[in-house]
Enzyme design. Structure first.
Site, PDB file in Angstrom:
ATOM      1  N   CYS A   1       0.626  -1.252   0.128  1.00 39.90           N
ATOM      2  CA  CYS A   1       0.113  -0.134   0.238  1.00 39.90           C
ATOM      3  C   CYS A   1       1.053   1.414  -0.048  1.00 39.90           C
ATOM      4  CB  CYS A   1      -0.819   0.193   1.193  1.00 39.90           C
ATOM      5  SG  CYS A   1      -1.946  -1.524   1.118  1.00 39.90           S
TER       6      CYS A   1
ATOM      7  N   HIS B   1      -8.865   3.332  -1.984  1.00 44.25           N
ATOM      8  CA  HIS B   1      -7.702   2.846  -1.936  1.00 44.25           C
ATOM      9  C   HIS B   1      -7.135   2.083  -2.871  1.00 44.25           C
ATOM     10  CE1 HIS B   1      -4.229   1.870  -0.127  1.00 44.25           C
ATOM     11  NE2 HIS B   1      -4.419   0.958   0.806  1.00 44.25           N
TER      12      HIS B   1
END
Lengths: 477, 395
Positions: free
Chosen positions: B86, B339
């Site tokens: 991430c 995201h």
């Protein structure tokens, strides 16, 4: 003296009420419940469970062989005994043999262990049987069958039940069978199977042994007699002159079910659990013939370390919620698979890492004592390189350090995955794993857990086994 | 070791619309973000001397840096792909800062892009990272729920009360997201919505989990001494920090599960470079990695915004709202903006950049006169953290 030196058993946690099966099909119920292997269990994992139980108080270095028996081995070409031996952490200079293809496979393995010790080839052999057979949905056998395992150590010292005699008969008849391609057990007409098969042969085997040894049924303390149903059990025992109340060991049909090749050994374990020094135990077994064993219990029986055995495992079951779950756990109802795993298994990495994956070894740093899992070549704490001893974590107890109840990670018949961070009590090793055989609503931080060997999934065309944790099953003596 | 402070500046940024972009592929998302950044900086493809690309999963491997060379026709220059879960885009951008600071390049493109909605599965999938067998069958919510359970246990918070506390983080981020045109979600939510939402991974419910989205974000980076050739209000890099923990800290003895060393260490390194001693007072705005509401709570403590064990007091007092002392996730955060992993760090930096220039696309969420802002990503199952600090003036 040659004989049994230790015993252990395994019964899966889940129990399916026979009334529930009957209700699903609108038919009569045999009453009671049957043991059902979880969807992460098979004959390999159940055998591992029984062997761990049997290894209580035993020195693994003294064991020179492991014999595995089943009619439901997860591989038709590949031995299960080396998987079990590696997983329970035996050495590699041992005999590993598999026994299969019949309901006497379990007692065959026991007899082979006795002979191997008897002829001086080994001093201690573990024999273990596990079975997880499938009967046609809606049939009587579907209700009657159960899943389970038993293990017996055979040796020539510290014998708890000496081997006193054996008698066997071969018999060819198509009474019960499964062709290679069959999913379900096949049988011919029941009256013939019971009358000309089971009843006649097992009676001959038991009376043959009694005659051979010149003993009277009344002098036998315990009759360990597997039977397809309670009626046959009573008929055979009574016709041979055994007293149902004082001599016949409960055949484990009411609350476990007929566990195939494992069943005679499970009843033998149950007999050993109640036997006293000086007692005699007569064990019988049927399948393509019949055989009978005579054992005499010694003073050593009082030295047995605590274990679960049949009694302990029997009393720690959880009801399976639905009959449909049973069908999908056995792959009889296809469940929608969960998301595919993003990592592909590899036979080479599985082989390379087997001390961590199968034997469940961690590394204990010789410099600072930190225990890492999987085995760490560089210490987590002091960074010492390649300076560690491998330690076995599989039989260590632990506590839940933290957990989550993941509703997305499972498959459609079992959508909930309990992710668990376990901290072992002794070494404070951390193991991140799934929890199985649990009621999710009962999980708490600090809950005591133990490790259990399970099938994780099938990738790359082979069974991928590893360890999970489960709430501590407290039964046993 | 030298500080990056005031040596590098961002002179242009772009960000695609985030969301379920059924209409757009990986390449379309990259073009949308990069051409906005070109326009913002007043440059074109021929000005770019190197590209730092962050992308994780689509497709999983084997595309190298070809997003840039195929879609953007950035041929004959280095395209360096970074994969750090991430934090992929964020760390690609930090690598771009260093490439410029080294003096080798004058104008560099940092691009983060992710196409998640072509997999056929919601979420990020099951079982990634460590080992096909040893790996537990887990999802991201299940992994971060481990943090919530242990945090509540450690601080003696009843799980229902704990869910209310972290639920307020989600409510705040939904409020901000509703003011953010490019965000994936624009709905305000109530505490009742949060508490009644389906459980995804106990104790986390639907509103504790961030959006699973497609998107891209890009930055044009240059040296401070030439930044004003591109624009009058460049944004200066004050510091950064990156820290990695074990592959999965789950197995690390004594790991506490209320705090993450990687977050503490990466933020302290960034503060040191930026000359910040009290982040609670000296940071004016922050975009942090709220992949789950509980993660944002842990970030408040690990980044030094709240005292250890007392983030709930700041949540209750509204300290992190748009009107509070330190507004956090003013664009809706991962929760509402979405995201797409590789894009997120640069998307967060885009919000800080626009806030510091007072050029946010909806004035209703413009923070008053911020001088210093922070962007933060947290990657993996979880173990990897990156922090960047930006300012709108030198010194």
């Amino acid at each position: 003296m040659i004989g049994i030196t230790s015993y252990g058993a395994y019964i899966p946690t889940f129990r399916l009420s026979r009334d529930m099966i009957a209700k699903a099909w609108g038919r009569g119920s045999l009453g009671g419940e049957r043991a059902v292997a979880n969807n992460d269990e098979d004959s390999t994992t159940m055998a591992v469970g029984a062997v761990f139980d049997c290894l209580q108080g035993q020195n693994r270095r003294d064991i020179q062989g492991l014999f595995f028996a089943s009619t439901t081995a997860p591989y038709s070409e590949k031995q299960i005994s080396p998987i079990v031996a590696k997983t329970v952490d035996l050495g590699n200079e041992i005999l590993t043999y598999d026994f299969a293809n019949g309901l006497r496979a379990g007692t065959s393995a026991l007899r082979a262990a006795i002979d191997t010790v008897g002829n001086g080839s080994a001093t201690n052999i573990l024999s273990v049987a596990a079975d997880c057979r499938l009967a046609y949905p809606q049939s009587d056998a579907e209700q009657a069958f159960g899943d389970g395992a038993a293990a017996l150590m055979v040796g020539n010292s510290k014998v708890i039940a000496s081997f006193e005699g054996h008698y066997a008969l071969a018999n060819e008849m198509m009474d019960v069978w499964r062709k290679t391609e069959d999913t379900f057990v096949q049988t011919w007409e029941g009256r013939w199977v019971l009358g000309e098969g089971y009843s006649k042969l097992i009676t001959k085997a038991i009376s043959g042994l009694l005659n051979k040894k010149g003993i009277d049924p009344k002098s036998v303390s315990w009759l360990a007699l597997p039977a397809p149903n309670l009626r046959s059990h009573r008929q055979i025992a009574q016709s041979l002159g055994f007293d149902m109340k004082t001599q016949a060991v409960d055949p484990l049909l009411a609350n476990i079910g007929d566990c195939g090749a494992a069943h005679p050994l499970m009843i033998l374990v149950s007999a050993l659990e109640r036997a006293k020094s000086g007692d005699t135990i007569l064990l019988a077994s049927y399948g393509d013939g019949a055989e009978a064993f005579l054992f005499k219990v010694t003073d050593e029986i009082v030295q047995m370390k605590k274990r679960r055995g049949i009694e302990g495992y029997l009393n720690t079951g959880i009801p399976l919620a639905t009959y449909e779950k049973y069908l999908s756990y056995r792959n009889l109802l296809e469940s929608k698979p969960g998301e595919p795993f993003r990592l592909l298994p590899s036979a080479t990495s599985y082989w390379r890492d087997q001390n961590s994956i199968l034997s469940f070894h961690g590394s204990k740093c010789r410099n600072c004592g930190t225990v890492g899992f999987p085995i760490q070549r560089v210490c987590y704490t002091c960074l010492a390189k390649d300076d560690f001893d491998e330690i076995r974590l599989s039989d260590k107890l632990g506590q839940v350090f933290t957990y989550s109840i993941d509703n997305l990670a499972g498959r459609s018949d079992d959508p909930v995955v309990v992710q668990t961070m376990v901290e072992t009590e002794e070494d404070k090793a951390r193991v991140y794993c799934m929890m199985t055989d649990c009621r999710p609503e009962e999980i708490r931080v600090g809950m005591p857990v133990e490790f259990t060997f399970r099938k994780i999934y099938e990738g790359a065309g082979f069974h991928n086994y590893f360890w999970k944790c489960r709430p501590l099953r407290r039964g046993g003596k | 070791m030298q500080s990056i402070k005031d040596r590098v500046a961002i002179v242009g940024m772009g960000c695609s619309k985030f969301g379920e972009r059924w209409d757009a592929g990986l390449n379309d998302l990259a073009i949308e973000a990069v051409y906005e950044a070109y326009q913002d900086a007043g440059v074109g493809p021929k000005d770019i001397q190197a590209c730092y690309l962050g992308t994780v999963s689509a497709p999983l491997t084997g595309i190298a840096g070809t997003v840039a060379s195929e879609a953007l026709k950035l041929r004959d220059i280095p395209v360096i792909r970074n994969e750090n879960w991430c934090a992929s885009g964020h760390i690609a951008m930090i690598e771009a800062f260093m490439a410029v600071a080294s003096g080798i390049y004058d104008v560099v493109l940092a691009l983060g892009v992710e196409k998640l909605k072509d997999t056929g599965f919601p979420g990020l999938g099951t079982g990634r990272g460590m080992h096909p067998v040893i790996e537990a069958r887990r999802t991201s919510p299940g992994s971060f729920a481990l943090l919530a359970t242990r945090y509540f246990h450690t601080y003696g918070i009843d799980p229902q009360k704990g869910k209310e506390i972290i639920g307020k983080i989600a409510i705040k981020n939904h409020h901000n997201g509703a003011l953010s045109p490019k965000a994936h979600f624009h709905n305000e939510i109530t505490l009742e919505n949060v508490m009644k939402a389906p459980i995804v991974a106990w104790p986390l419910g639907l509103y504790d989990c961030c959006g699973n989205s497609d998107g891209a974000a890009a930055a044009i980076i240059t040296r401070t001494d030439i930044a004003k050739r591109f624009r009058s209000d460049p944004i200066y890099i004050k510091g950064f920090g990156v820290a990695m923990d074990s592959m999965i800290p789950h197995f690390r003895p004594e790991f506490g599960w209320t705090s993450f060393d990687a977050m503490v260490k990466s933020s302290r390194k960034a503060y040191e470079q930026a000359g910040i001693s009290n982040p609670r007072e000296e940071i004016d705005i922050a975009e942090v990695h709220d992949c789950f509401s509980i993660t944002e709570l842990a970030i408040y403590e690990d980044l030094g915004f709240s005292p250890r064990g007392r983030a709930s007091e700041d949540i209750e007092s509204g300290f992190f709202t748009l009107e509070g002392g330190l507004p956090v996730n003013t664009d809706g955060g991962l929760k509402c903006f979405g995201h797409p992993m590789g894009a997120s760090g640069i998307r967060m930096t885009y919000e800080i950049y626009k806030q510091l220039q007072q050029k946010v696309d909806n004035p209703k969420r413009q923070v008053k006169n911020p001088r210093r802002g922070l962007s933060h990503t947290f990657g993996g199952p979880p173990q990897l953290s990156a922090v960047a600090i930006l300012g709108n003036e030198k010194g």
